[in-house]
Enzyme design. Structure first.
Site, PDB file in Angstrom:
ATOM      1  N   GLY A  14       5.158 -15.085   0.353  1.00  0.00           N
ATOM      2  CA  GLY A  14       3.688 -15.022   0.403  1.00  0.00           C
ATOM      3  C   GLY A  14       3.101 -14.808  -0.985  1.00  0.00           C
ATOM      4  N   ALA A  26       5.239 -13.184 -18.501  1.00  0.00           N
ATOM      5  CA  ALA A  26       6.659 -13.531 -18.627  1.00  0.00           C
ATOM      6  C   ALA A  26       6.841 -14.740 -19.545  1.00  0.00           C
ATOM      7  CB  ALA A  26       7.246 -13.813 -17.239  1.00  0.00           C
ATOM      8  N   ARG A  28       4.864 -15.885 -21.924  1.00  0.00           N
ATOM      9  CA  ARG A  28       4.551 -15.611 -23.335  1.00  0.00           C
ATOM     10  C   ARG A  28       5.570 -14.663 -23.979  1.00  0.00           C
ATOM     11  NH1 ARG A  28      -2.088 -15.887 -23.399  1.00  0.00           N
ATOM     12  NH2 ARG A  28      -2.130 -18.141 -23.061  1.00  0.00           N
ATOM     13  N   ARG A  75       8.324 -21.049   1.679  1.00  0.00           N
ATOM     14  CA  ARG A  75       9.448 -20.378   2.332  1.00  0.00           C
ATOM     15  C   ARG A  75      10.441 -21.501   2.612  1.00  0.00           C
ATOM     16  NH1 ARG A  75       7.074 -15.339   3.448  1.00  0.00           N
ATOM     17  NH2 ARG A  75       4.882 -15.447   4.029  1.00  0.00           N
ATOM     18  N   ASP A 106      10.967  -9.221  -0.325  1.00  0.00           N
ATOM     19  CA  ASP A 106      12.388  -9.032  -0.006  1.00  0.00           C
ATOM     20  C   ASP A 106      13.128 -10.335   0.319  1.00  0.00           C
ATOM     21  OD1 ASP A 106      11.044  -9.247   2.368  1.00  0.00           O
ATOM     22  OD2 ASP A 106      12.020  -7.546   3.344  1.00  0.00           O
ATOM     23  N   THR A 129       4.001  -8.783  -3.597  1.00  0.00           N
ATOM     24  CA  THR A 129       3.611  -8.940  -2.189  1.00  0.00           C
ATOM     25  C   THR A 129       2.492  -7.960  -1.903  1.00  0.00           C
ATOM     26  OG1 THR A 129       4.227  -8.383   0.093  1.00  0.00           O
ATOM     27  CG2 THR A 129       5.648  -7.500  -1.607  1.00  0.00           C
ATOM     28  N   ASP A 131       2.031  -6.448   0.700  1.00  0.00           N
ATOM     29  CA  ASP A 131       2.472  -5.445   1.677  1.00  0.00           C
ATOM     30  C   ASP A 131       2.930  -4.118   1.069  1.00  0.00           C
ATOM     31  OD1 ASP A 131       1.894  -7.141   3.732  1.00  0.00           O
ATOM     32  OD2 ASP A 131       3.944  -7.850   4.002  1.00  0.00           O
ATOM     33  N   ASP A 133       5.836  -3.074   0.278  1.00  0.00           N
ATOM     34  CA  ASP A 133       6.909  -2.556   1.130  1.00  0.00           C
ATOM     35  C   ASP A 133       8.296  -2.649   0.484  1.00  0.00           C
ATOM     36  OD1 ASP A 133       7.034  -5.288   1.130  1.00  0.00           O
ATOM     37  OD2 ASP A 133       7.276  -5.509   3.291  1.00  0.00           O
ATOM     38  N   ARG A 175       2.981  -6.960   8.454  1.00  0.00           N
ATOM     39  CA  ARG A 175       3.861  -7.214   9.600  1.00  0.00           C
ATOM     40  C   ARG A 175       4.778  -6.021   9.841  1.00  0.00           C
ATOM     41  NH1 ARG A 175       5.927 -12.918   8.922  1.00  0.00           N
ATOM     42  NH2 ARG A 175       6.614 -11.937   7.001  1.00  0.00           N
ATOM     43  N   GLY A 189     -13.067   5.264   5.442  1.00  0.00           N
ATOM     44  CA  GLY A 189     -13.532   6.279   6.395  1.00  0.00           C
ATOM     45  C   GLY A 189     -13.270   5.917   7.850  1.00  0.00           C
ATOM     46  N   GLU A 191     -11.927   5.868  11.677  1.00  0.00           N
ATOM     47  CA  GLU A 191     -11.764   6.969  12.638  1.00  0.00           C
ATOM     48  C   GLU A 191     -10.343   7.025  13.190  1.00  0.00           C
ATOM     49  OE1 GLU A 191     -14.646   5.372  12.237  1.00  0.00           O
ATOM     50  OE2 GLU A 191     -15.756   7.194  11.738  1.00  0.00           O
ATOM     51  N   HIS A 256      -5.919 -14.094   6.276  1.00  0.00           N
ATOM     52  CA  HIS A 256      -5.441 -14.496   4.949  1.00  0.00           C
ATOM     53  C   HIS A 256      -6.430 -14.297   3.817  1.00  0.00           C
ATOM     54  CE1 HIS A 256      -2.198 -16.128   7.319  1.00  0.00           C
ATOM     55  NE2 HIS A 256      -1.504 -16.200   6.207  1.00  0.00           N
TER      56      HIS A 256
HETATM   57  O1  F6P Z   1       2.160 -11.389   2.212  1.00  0.00           O
HETATM   58  C1  F6P Z   1       2.699 -10.568   3.208  1.00  0.00           C
HETATM   59  C2  F6P Z   1       2.162 -10.974   4.528  1.00  0.00           C
HETATM   60  O2  F6P Z   1       0.808 -11.025   4.319  1.00  0.00           O
HETATM   61  C3  F6P Z   1       2.421 -10.178   5.787  1.00  0.00           C
HETATM   62  O3  F6P Z   1       1.716  -8.988   5.923  1.00  0.00           O
HETATM   63  C4  F6P Z   1       2.113 -11.200   6.847  1.00  0.00           C
HETATM   64  O4  F6P Z   1       2.649 -10.897   8.062  1.00  0.00           O
HETATM   65  C5  F6P Z   1       2.709 -12.420   6.263  1.00  0.00           C
HETATM   66  O5  F6P Z   1       2.626 -12.265   4.861  1.00  0.00           O
HETATM   67  C6  F6P Z   1       2.102 -13.703   6.690  1.00  0.00           C
HETATM   68  O6  F6P Z   1       2.542 -14.714   5.826  1.00  0.00           O
HETATM   69  P1  F6P Z   1       2.399 -16.263   6.085  1.00  0.00           P
HETATM   70  O7  F6P Z   1       0.977 -16.481   6.398  1.00  0.00           O
HETATM   71  O8  F6P Z   1       2.807 -16.880   4.806  1.00  0.00           O
HETATM   72  O9  F6P Z   1       3.302 -16.581   7.192  1.00  0.00           O
END
Ligand code: F6P
Length: 327
Positions: A14, A26, A28, A75, A106, A129, A131, A133, A175, A189, A191, A256
């Site tokens: 992504g 990188a 340069r 991908r 990852d 990314t 995320d 993560d 995800r 803020g 809830e 997105h």
């Molecule tokens: O970039 C990470 C992420 O946004 C995730 O949170 C999400 O589930 C996924 O990519 C969706 O990616 P794509 O739209 O490329 O399948």
């Protein structure tokens, strides 16, 4: 130690705001060290299809402020096979690429680790990314920008929610990671926040909402991370509505739009630091590492560790704080 003369750089998985700033840094840094640089378009797919373009300093002019990635991304299923990786290796060898810089998450790192071992090609990875993560870096490229995008959206939703006394469910990306949800939820803020890492059933959520209703709030916002266990914002809204019919409920899926946009200053600086450090490490003979930031210091972690260690960047304290502050 393998001496490197020509670097290949690519983005994969992504896209994330800050990737371009990182490519610029990188490229340069490598040129400054007297090395050649090849841009590999569309990640591993581009390696297999020999989608290569020689880069110079001007190839990365005026991109520091752009979201997305000028190198494109993809991908790639074929790279999961040994034949696909062999084709990729033959292609990069044919143009003289002898070291790689990979920017992604990852999935990108898993491919880089296998490829590097299989074909003895040095690789340094950079966490990119939204995320946030990945183990080994407090922050990943794009996360700060994405969180700010979400906060801007929550603020706007709050205006209309308060005007109509409504309950909004706002679904954000993540995800497997609740980083955006938790931090944007606190900053906006919210809830209540539903996260993939922490199960919150409808019953518990309803209890939280009941308190909000009792305190006569003019608006209520629940942040729902896409990977949480109740099946997403529409489902949660339906179940809550079934119990609390008095609520006028609405759902917004941010989707997105969270991935795009001009990177924040934080992401631009982080991207520049990581791009610079990654090339320096690659040229000094390091391989199969990720460069990351920890406590504002650039640090490296073996890819194997990044991929095998579970990351948990959410703190129970923050969740508790969110509940206290939202009464
Ligand atoms: O970039 C990470 C992420 O946004 C995730 O949170 C999400 O589930 C996924 O990519 C969706 O990616 P794509 O739209 O490329 O399948």
């Amino acid at each position: 130690m393998q001496s490197i003369t020509k670097l290949g750089i690519f983005t994969s998985g992504g896209d994330a705001p800050g990737m371009n700033a990182c490519i610029r840094a990188a490229v340069r840094t490598a040129l400054h060290a007297g090395k050649s640089v090849v841009g590999i378009y569309q990640g591993y797919q581009g390696m297999i299809e020999a989608n290569f373009h020689e880069m110079n300093s001007r190839s990365v002019s005026n991109i520091i402020q752009l979201g997305g990635t000028i190198l494109k991304t993809a991908r790639c299923k074929a790279f999961h096979t040994a034949e696909g990786r062999q084709k990729a290796y033959d292609n990069i060898k044919a143009v003289g690429i002898d070291g790689l810089i990979a920017i992604g998450g990852d999935g990108t790192f898993t491919g880089a680790e296998i490829f590097s071992r299989e074909h003895n090609i040095p690789v340094v990875c950079i966490p990119g990314t939204i995320d946030n993560d990945l183990y080994g870096s407090d922050f990943t490229l794009g996360y700060d920008t994405a969180t700010n995008t979400v906060i801007e959206a929550i603020d706007k939703i709050r205006d209309t929610a308060a005007s109509h006394d409504r309950l909004f469910f706002v679904e954000v990306m993540g995800r497997d990671s609740g980083c955006i949800a938790l931090n944007a939820g606190i900053a906006g803020g919210a809830e209540a926040i539903l996260l993939p890492e922490k199960a919150t059933g409808i019953e518990e959520l309803c209890n939280q909402l009941e308190s909000a209703a009792k305190s006569k709030k003019s608006s209520t916002i629940v942040i729902v991370a896409e990977g949480e266990e109740n099946g997403g914002a529409y489902n949660v809204a339906k179940e809550v509505k079934a119990r609390f019919n008095f609520y006028d409920t609405k759902v917004t899926i941010l989707g997105h739009l969270q991935r795009g946009g001009s990177p924040s200053s934080f992401d631009r600086v982080l991207a520049s630091r990581l791009g610079f450090a990654a090339v320096r490490h690659l040229l000094s003979g390091k391989t199969r590492i990720m460069v990351g930031i920890r406590g504002n210091e650039i640090q490296t972690t073996p890819l194997e560790e990044v991929l095998n260690k579970k990351v948990f960047k959410l703190s129970e304290d923050m969740l508790e704080m969110m509940e206290v502050l939202s009464i």
